[in-house]
Design a protein around this motif. Structure first.
Motif, PDB file in Angstrom:
ATOM      1  N   VAL A  97     -11.362  13.291   2.194  1.00 50.63           N
ATOM      2  CA  VAL A  97     -12.268  12.164   2.435  1.00 50.63           C
ATOM      3  C   VAL A  97     -13.737  12.598   2.469  1.00 50.63           C
ATOM      4  CG1 VAL A  97     -12.900  10.338   4.067  1.00 50.63           C
ATOM      5  CG2 VAL A  97     -10.479  10.858   3.652  1.00 50.63           C
ATOM      6  N   ALA A 145       0.836  -1.203   0.000  1.00 46.42           N
ATOM      7  CA  ALA A 145       0.000   0.000   0.000  1.00 46.42           C
ATOM      8  C   ALA A 145       0.872   1.255   0.000  1.00 46.42           C
ATOM      9  CB  ALA A 145      -0.918  -0.005   1.222  1.00 46.42           C
ATOM     10  N   PRO A 160      -1.059   4.344   4.493  1.00 53.11           N
ATOM     11  CA  PRO A 160      -0.815   5.678   3.924  1.00 53.11           C
ATOM     12  C   PRO A 160      -2.055   6.569   4.089  1.00 53.11           C
ATOM     13  CG  PRO A 160      -0.764   3.963   2.191  1.00 53.11           C
ATOM     14  CD  PRO A 160      -0.990   3.269   3.489  1.00 53.11           C
ATOM     15  N   PHE A 178      -6.521  12.673  -0.701  1.00 55.02           N
ATOM     16  CA  PHE A 178      -7.718  13.350  -1.215  1.00 55.02           C
ATOM     17  C   PHE A 178      -8.535  13.773  -0.001  1.00 55.02           C
ATOM     18  CE2 PHE A 178      -7.999   8.722  -1.230  1.00 55.02           C
ATOM     19  CZ  PHE A 178      -9.011   8.516  -0.320  1.00 55.02           C
ATOM     20  N   ARG A 222     -19.219  13.388  -3.129  1.00 55.72           N
ATOM     21  CA  ARG A 222     -19.211  13.129  -4.572  1.00 55.72           C
ATOM     22  C   ARG A 222     -19.723  11.722  -4.869  1.00 55.72           C
ATOM     23  NH1 ARG A 222     -14.119  12.656  -7.102  1.00 55.72           N
ATOM     24  NH2 ARG A 222     -15.165  12.936  -9.080  1.00 55.72           N
ATOM     25  N   LEU A 223     -19.280  10.765  -4.045  1.00 56.49           N
ATOM     26  CA  LEU A 223     -19.699   9.379  -4.265  1.00 56.49           C
ATOM     27  C   LEU A 223     -21.206   9.236  -4.064  1.00 56.49           C
ATOM     28  CD1 LEU A 223     -19.024   6.370  -4.743  1.00 56.49           C
ATOM     29  CD2 LEU A 223     -18.583   6.165  -2.282  1.00 56.49           C
ATOM     30  N   ALA A 224     -21.700   9.852  -2.995  1.00 56.52           N
ATOM     31  CA  ALA A 224     -23.136   9.754  -2.702  1.00 56.52           C
ATOM     32  C   ALA A 224     -23.962  10.307  -3.855  1.00 56.52           C
ATOM     33  CB  ALA A 224     -23.447  10.493  -1.413  1.00 56.52           C
ATOM     34  N   ALA A 225     -23.432  11.336  -4.502  1.00 55.28           N
ATOM     35  CA  ALA A 225     -24.167  11.982  -5.598  1.00 55.28           C
ATOM     36  C   ALA A 225     -23.984  11.257  -6.926  1.00 55.28           C
ATOM     37  CB  ALA A 225     -23.697  13.436  -5.729  1.00 55.28           C
ATOM     38  N   SER A 226     -23.131  10.259  -6.942  1.00 54.59           N
ATOM     39  CA  SER A 226     -22.817   9.629  -8.235  1.00 54.59           C
ATOM     40  C   SER A 226     -23.781   8.484  -8.567  1.00 54.59           C
ATOM     41  CB  SER A 226     -21.382   9.101  -8.227  1.00 54.59           C
ATOM     42  OG  SER A 226     -21.290   7.953  -7.411  1.00 54.59           O
ATOM     43  N   GLU A 244     -15.015  13.526  -0.914  1.00 55.82           N
ATOM     44  CA  GLU A 244     -15.215  12.336  -1.751  1.00 55.82           C
ATOM     45  C   GLU A 244     -16.487  11.592  -1.369  1.00 55.82           C
ATOM     46  OE1 GLU A 244     -13.681  11.356  -4.540  1.00 55.82           O
ATOM     47  OE2 GLU A 244     -12.544  13.222  -4.391  1.00 55.82           O
ATOM     48  N   LYS A 245     -16.783  11.551  -0.074  1.00 56.71           N
ATOM     49  CA  LYS A 245     -18.020  10.886   0.357  1.00 56.71           C
ATOM     50  C   LYS A 245     -19.233  11.548  -0.290  1.00 56.71           C
ATOM     51  CE  LYS A 245     -16.470   9.135   4.857  1.00 56.71           C
ATOM     52  NZ  LYS A 245     -16.498   9.334   6.315  1.00 56.71           N
TER      53      LYS A 245
END
Lengths: 285, 285
Positions: B275, B62, B269, B273, B281-285, B278-279
């Motif tokens: 976090v 990782a 690591p 980004f 953006r993901l929810a809206a995708s 991104e949550k």
């Protein structure tokens, strides 16, 4: 089917084979085709079949050492989170590092871009007796490349025939190709990406670009459809594996590998020396 | 030692470290230095420690993906039947194929002979985040090459310093080298070779040349002594592992790898980004 565990009602390599006319949009990613068991059956069965795969993989390796030039190549394709990494770790990982050749194909490097797209693929082919694993592959050159318009349509359009010819050449040279297209649903992908954002030990697997790709889902579905339609050949057929249930997809790919290795009709290579004479020499040494 | 199982009374990387003055002829190949358990304890402990190794290996991988350039290189040397293959399969094999780079070094090919002896070694070094495994290595160039007089003494004689400089360079570039010299007794080797001659599934591992090598045992002992004396450096020390008991040697090498990975002081690591963003953006995708 003598060797197939009874929980399989249909042979995976048959029930999962892509058939002309099959539609990507019709795939039930939550299904467990051919398997009559449940998640509770999976751990013990997976362990047992890992063992069987490892035995056959060792036998292939032994034959390779004895001059047999045959090999196996597992090609894994699928959207992010489909579970390619899990197949590598929990299925292929049951074999010995000695006999496994793993290669991941990411965004091409400057050196790779300076060559034909099959150059890096040819450099990673498994040698005699090995099980090669492609984590993504030359199919990226008709998937992301097509969806993202990275080259003109006539360029990627010519690649399907080229890939078929390439795979035929590999097959004729003794490599049995096992192509696995892993399908996860848009909703399941969302959950798996969300999990990566919840767990700091999973951040490294998360890439903001994955969310951008979600917006292109229909274009990817179309590109996968074209891959299956155009490159599922007699010598290198595609298998379509529903992947919403990781335990199922792992069991299924394990059986595809076992079936492939069995089809090579392997046995332990005979001694290329006089066994009795060697026993005497050894005793005297 | 917080992480070391209680059956170990001494840390393997200390008790197995080669010390100036140690004699190869004094090695008790049947011993289990630092370990207070028995064969019966081995299977459960090995399984548990394989798991620990796999966790740390994944963390190294990782970090490699996140830009850390460090790597680990396990160098396995030993006479035939010492158990190198078993270490690869049962110790290293616990890691993911994704993060393991295995290379076996046999009799050099024509292409390899046309290059400097370190050429093929350099080509096989582990990349960032990987655990490389050398099944035999550049040490063959001061072992079989010395014993069999394949090059003049002044040529192999100059290689010890060259190897030390090479390994120092690797270390400075971020590769931690774990060198393991595996010692089996002449008698145990005879039994293991005899077993290969009794079992048709083991014929492929048998090579009549192995018996010829037995006649050169004292010369090999001397060559190993020179390797240990001259190339056990601060940056790449040798570990001497008694191998008549396979279960012990596997446990010991597993601990050497775990200790090495722990010494890198790894953690997951951090996200590169946002976090929370991104949550969303993901929810809206």
């Amino acid at each position: 089917m003598a060797d197939l565990p009874s929980l399989w009602t249909h042979e995976p390599h048959r029930v999962l084979a892509f058939k002309p006319g099959d539609r990507v949009s019709d795939i039930d990613t939550h299904a467990t085709p051919g398997f009559d068991g449940s998640k509770a059956d999976a751990p013990a069965l997976q362990a047992e079949r890992n063992e069987r795969f490892a035995q056959l993989q060792e036998m292939l390796y032994a034959n390779g050492r004895a001059g047999d030039t045959r090999s196996v190549l597992l090609v894994l394709q699928g959207m992010d989170t489909a579970g390619k990494g899990g197949i590598v770790e929990h299925v292929v990982g049951a074999g010995s590092p000695m006999g496994i050749r793993y290669t991941s194909f990411g965004v091409p490097t400057a050196e790779e871009r300076a060559h034909h797209y099959l150059w890096r693929i040819r450099n990673a082919l498994p040698g005699p007796g090995l099980v090669g694993v492609f984590d993504r592959s030359h199919y990226e050159d008709v998937l992301v490349v097509r969806v993202r318009n990275l080259v003109p349509p006539d360029v990627w359009g010519a690649r399907y025939d080229e890939i078929n010819a390439f795979e035929r050449e590999l097959t004729e040279a003794g490599t049995t190709i096992v192509k696995v297209a892993m399908f996860v649903s848009l909703e399941e992908q969302k959950q798996r990406l969300a999990e990566r954002l919840e767990r700091p030990d999973k951040y490294w697997k998360y890439n903001p670009g994955d969310v951008d790709e979600r917006a292109l889902w229909p274009a990817y579905q179309e590109a996968y459809q074209a891959v299956l339609d155009k490159t599922s050949t007699e010598w290198a057929p595609w298998h379509v594996v529903p992947c919403d249930r990781k335990w199922y997809s792992r069991l299924a790919v394990t059986e595809l590998l076992i079936e492939t290795l069995k089809s090579l009709d392997l046995s332990w290579p005979p001694a290329d020396f006089d066994v009795e004479a060697e026993k005497k020499r050894l005793a005297a040494s």
